[in-house]
Design a protein around this motif. Structure first.
Motif, PDB file in Angstrom:
ATOM      1  N   VAL A 124       1.275  -1.003  -0.044  1.00 41.93           N
ATOM      2  CA  VAL A 124       0.258  -0.187   0.258  1.00 41.93           C
ATOM      3  C   VAL A 124       1.269   0.998  -0.055  1.00 41.93           C
ATOM      4  O   VAL A 124       0.349   2.402  -0.708  1.00 41.93           O
ATOM      5  N   VAL A 125       2.062   1.424   0.672  1.00 39.83           N
ATOM      6  CA  VAL A 125       2.660   2.430   0.614  1.00 39.83           C
ATOM      7  C   VAL A 125       3.565   2.538  -0.885  1.00 39.83           C
ATOM      8  O   VAL A 125       3.203   3.462  -0.960  1.00 39.83           O
ATOM      9  N   GLY A 126       4.036   1.404  -1.297  1.00 39.60           N
ATOM     10  CA  GLY A 126       4.340   1.430  -2.462  1.00 39.60           C
ATOM     11  C   GLY A 126       3.345   2.019  -3.800  1.00 39.60           C
ATOM     12  O   GLY A 126       3.876   3.199  -4.307  1.00 39.60           O
ATOM     13  N   GLY A 127       3.044   1.665  -3.193  1.00 37.58           N
ATOM     14  CA  GLY A 127       1.641   2.453  -4.890  1.00 37.58           C
ATOM     15  C   GLY A 127       1.347   3.752  -3.912  1.00 37.58           C
ATOM     16  O   GLY A 127       0.835   4.585  -4.905  1.00 37.58           O
ATOM     17  N   LEU A 128       0.618   4.085  -2.670  1.00 33.34           N
ATOM     18  CA  LEU A 128       0.715   5.427  -2.428  1.00 33.34           C
ATOM     19  C   LEU A 128       1.777   6.960  -2.535  1.00 33.34           C
ATOM     20  O   LEU A 128       1.785   7.246  -3.090  1.00 33.34           O
ATOM     21  N   VAL A 129       3.315   5.690  -2.968  1.00 31.80           N
ATOM     22  CA  VAL A 129       4.531   7.044  -3.017  1.00 31.80           C
ATOM     23  C   VAL A 129       4.320   6.895  -4.727  1.00 31.80           C
ATOM     24  O   VAL A 129       4.075   8.036  -5.202  1.00 31.80           O
ATOM     25  N   LEU A 130       3.948   5.740  -5.045  1.00 34.31           N
ATOM     26  CA  LEU A 130       3.299   5.919  -7.318  1.00 34.31           C
ATOM     27  C   LEU A 130       2.784   6.951  -7.070  1.00 34.31           C
ATOM     28  O   LEU A 130       2.675   7.948  -8.326  1.00 34.31           O
ATOM     29  N   LEU A 131       1.429   6.655  -6.311  1.00 32.90           N
ATOM     30  CA  LEU A 131       0.558   7.798  -7.353  1.00 32.90           C
ATOM     31  C   LEU A 131       0.658   9.322  -6.701  1.00 32.90           C
ATOM     32  O   LEU A 131       0.463  10.043  -7.621  1.00 32.90           O
ATOM     33  N   ALA A 132       1.559   9.573  -5.244  1.00 31.55           N
ATOM     34  CA  ALA A 132       2.108  10.676  -5.295  1.00 31.55           C
ATOM     35  C   ALA A 132       3.424  10.834  -6.370  1.00 31.55           C
ATOM     36  O   ALA A 132       2.921  12.797  -5.881  1.00 31.55           O
ATOM     37  N   ASP A 133       3.627  10.113  -5.895  1.00 29.84           N
ATOM     38  CA  ASP A 133       5.716  11.266  -7.250  1.00 29.84           C
ATOM     39  C   ASP A 133       5.681  10.694  -8.432  1.00 29.84           C
ATOM     40  O   ASP A 133       6.583  11.279  -8.844  1.00 29.84           O
TER      41      ASP A 133
END
Lengths: 159, 424
Positions: A32-41
């Protein structure tokens, strides 16, 4: 992609079951963290490029490299009727080492020929160095085979 | 769900792929090494990330001065080591790609999907990491740093899930004494016979056509005569490959291996002032401004401002320090820097001892043109506004007229072509 499903039918112990839950929760959390980082960055426009690289990596490894390795292994295994096992093992090790080094160094040679940001980046003569590496590998492999055959012959005589 | 022919083919092919090195014990042995390498890369990568983008409460060690040089050198070297380890791991489990039936339900589908994601992300992560050290960005249809960062969480998350799924296998084959039987052979896994396609003896019809001929040719191929020797040779090959890769590239990060650095993308001592360069003055479009005779460095604290020419900076108390320049790309080299201490400049404008600062470069439009520095670095006696490098005037490509040099920070934060320092 290398999917392995080695099913163990013996029921896992309570400790194993507990650890499984902990690891699963941790793993999903990190995904989930990886997905959020991808979404944000990373801009969504780039996602297709990442997916293409993912697919490409699986196709290149599982569809091209692994079958070639399998075919080479098979041919060498058949050659065992005529060539001693130890010689085949030495040849295989040399092939693997040569292939891995090629995979790491050839992109350097290509990038250097395209041009780098400045002359302190990729400053060495990688083609020459790779050729020298192949030469040394060849000599060492031949020497190892020579020594191996000698030891075998000596053992045969001693018998 | 799928035709008997396909199932038979998958079964046959999987059997054909059998080899002494392809067994669960080998998968566990290599998995341990690869998992460790992944965790090392993840930890050192996070450290490097937070040095560049710190959270407000974070405080960083400034000693040993080679700390970042070490962590990032390990990051890159362990990343290169992942190539032989990952290939060997994938080799050891490759036949499982052809298991039949390919999908046995939702849970099995998720399991195979998670492994596909894990393998793809791992292959892409180490490949783009390597290509980044060659600065071959044109190949990526995505931004390197952000993608590399996001994928690291995907990989470690997938690793945790993978370990969870395989835990019974891992525990069974963890210890050598449990993994082998009395004859020295790897113990078989108990398989759930009801689910995996297992034709009864005599039931197996030969696969026809060219495929059938290839398979029966493979069948006639003799088994490797010495499985134990085969396994040892396999592990030895992995070890030699790993040693060769480290030996021939790690000199870019570790001085002790400089003599054998023939494939590293950087080489100690090559560059202006005998030091490699990442971003040149030309690339940063600062040649004109940085060479201007009327260049000044503005130091400010609120309304208090002092402006220093290069001659005025040289007239301050000068200090000489040996500090490494350590790039995020893994190369590093220790150099001798000379110039006034940053804290002396800060004191000249009455800065608080706990003040952070913002340093601005002449370079415009770059992510690293503006850099923040926390007090542990600002007050450090080794942090200089460097004017000289290795006994000579700082080269234009190394940040002339003045650059920052602080202990234990990534090269991108050692801001070049300084124009202003502000107390925050």
């Amino acid at each position: 992609m290398t999917n392995e499903t080695l099913v163990d039918t013996s029921a896992p112990s309570a400790a194993v079951r507990r650890w499984r839950v902990v690891l699963m929760v941790l793993g999903i959390g990190l995904l989930v963290v990886g997905g959020l980082v991808l979404l944000a960055d990373v801009s969504p426009k780039r996602y297709l490029g990442i997916l293409i690289w993912f697919g490409g990596a699986l196709i290149i490894h599982d569809g091209i490299v692994a079958p070639i390795v399998f075919a080479i292994g098979l041919v060498m295994r058949r050659a065992h009727r005529k060539i001693p096992f130890g010689v085949i093992v030495i040849l295989q090790a040399a092939l693997v080492l040569g292939a891995i080094m090629t995979g790491i160094v050839v992109p350097e040679i290509l990038k250097k020929s395209i041009g780098t940001a400045n002359e302190t980046l990729l400053p060495l003569n990688y083609s020459t160095n790779l050729a020298v590496f192949y030469g040394v590998l060849l000599v060492v492999t031949a020497a190892a085979i020579g020594i191996f055959l000698r030891v075998i012959a000596r053992r045969e005589r001693a018998r | 769900m799928i035709g008997g022919g396909v199932q038979r083919f998958l079964f046959e092919f999987r059997r054909a792929l059998a080899a002494p090195s392809r067994n669960p014990r080998m998968a566990v042995v290599l998995g341990r090494l690869l998992g460790f390498a992944f965790l090392v890369c993840f930890g050192t990568g996070l450290y490097s990330h937070f040095l560049q983008d710190p959270l407000p409460w974070m405080h960083f060690a400034t000693r040993p001065v080679f700390l970042y040089q070490l962590t990032q050198g390990i990051h890159i070297t362990a990343g290169i080591l992942c190539f032989p380890l990952l290939f060997a791991k994938l080799y050891s489990v490759f036949p499982e790609l052809f298991q039949t039936p390919p999908v046995r339900g939702i849970r099995h589908l998720l399991e195979r999907g998670s492994i596909a994601l894990f393998v793809a992300a791992s292959l892409v992560e180490i490949t783009i990491g390597l290509l980044n050290t060659y600065q071959w960005y044109e190949l990526f249809p995505f931004p390197f740093r952000q993608t590399h960062f996001a994928l690291s969480f995907v990989i470690i998350g997938s690793l945790a899930i993978h370990i969870a799924i395989k835990l019974p296998v891992i525990t069974k084959y963890w210890a050598k004494k449990d993994a082998y039987d009395d004859a020295g052979e790897v113990r078989e896994l108990d398989r759930d016979e009801g689910e995996i396609f297992q034709p009864a003896a005599g039931e197996l019809q030969p696969v026809g056509g060219v495929t059938g001929r290839v398979l029966s040719w493979i069948d006639r191929t003799p088994e490797p005569p010495k499985p134990q020797a085969s396994r040892r040779a396999f592990l030895t090959t992995v070890g030699i490959s790993a040693a060769a890769l480290v030996g021939l590239t790690a000199g870019q990060s570790f001085r002790i291996l400089d003599f054998s650095n023939v494939f590293g993308p950087r080489k100690n001592g090559i560059g202006p002032n005998a030091l490699p360069v990442n971003r040149t003055a030309k690339a940063a479009s600062v040649i004109e401004k940085a060479s201007a005779a009327d260049w000044t460095l503005t130091v400010s604290n609120g309304d208090t401002r002092r402006v220093f020419s290069r001659a005025e900076l040289l007239a301050l108390q000068q200090y000489e320090v040996d500090l490494p320049i350590a790039c995020v790309e893994g190369w590093s080299q220790t150099a001798t820097w000379k110039g006034p201490r940053l804290r002396d400049l800060m004191d000249s404008v009455g800065a608080d001892a706990n003040a952070s600062i913002r340093a601005t470069s002449l370079e415009e439009g770059s992510l690293y043109a503006v850099m923040s520095m926390k007090p542990e670095y600002v007050r450090d006696e080794l942090t200089l506004v460097a004017l000289e490098l290795n006994g000579d005037t700082l080269d234009l490509d190394h940040g002339y007229p003045a650059r920052m040099i602080a202990p234990g920070r990534p090269g991108v934060l050692q801001t070049k072509w300084l124009t202003s320092l502000e107390v925050l």
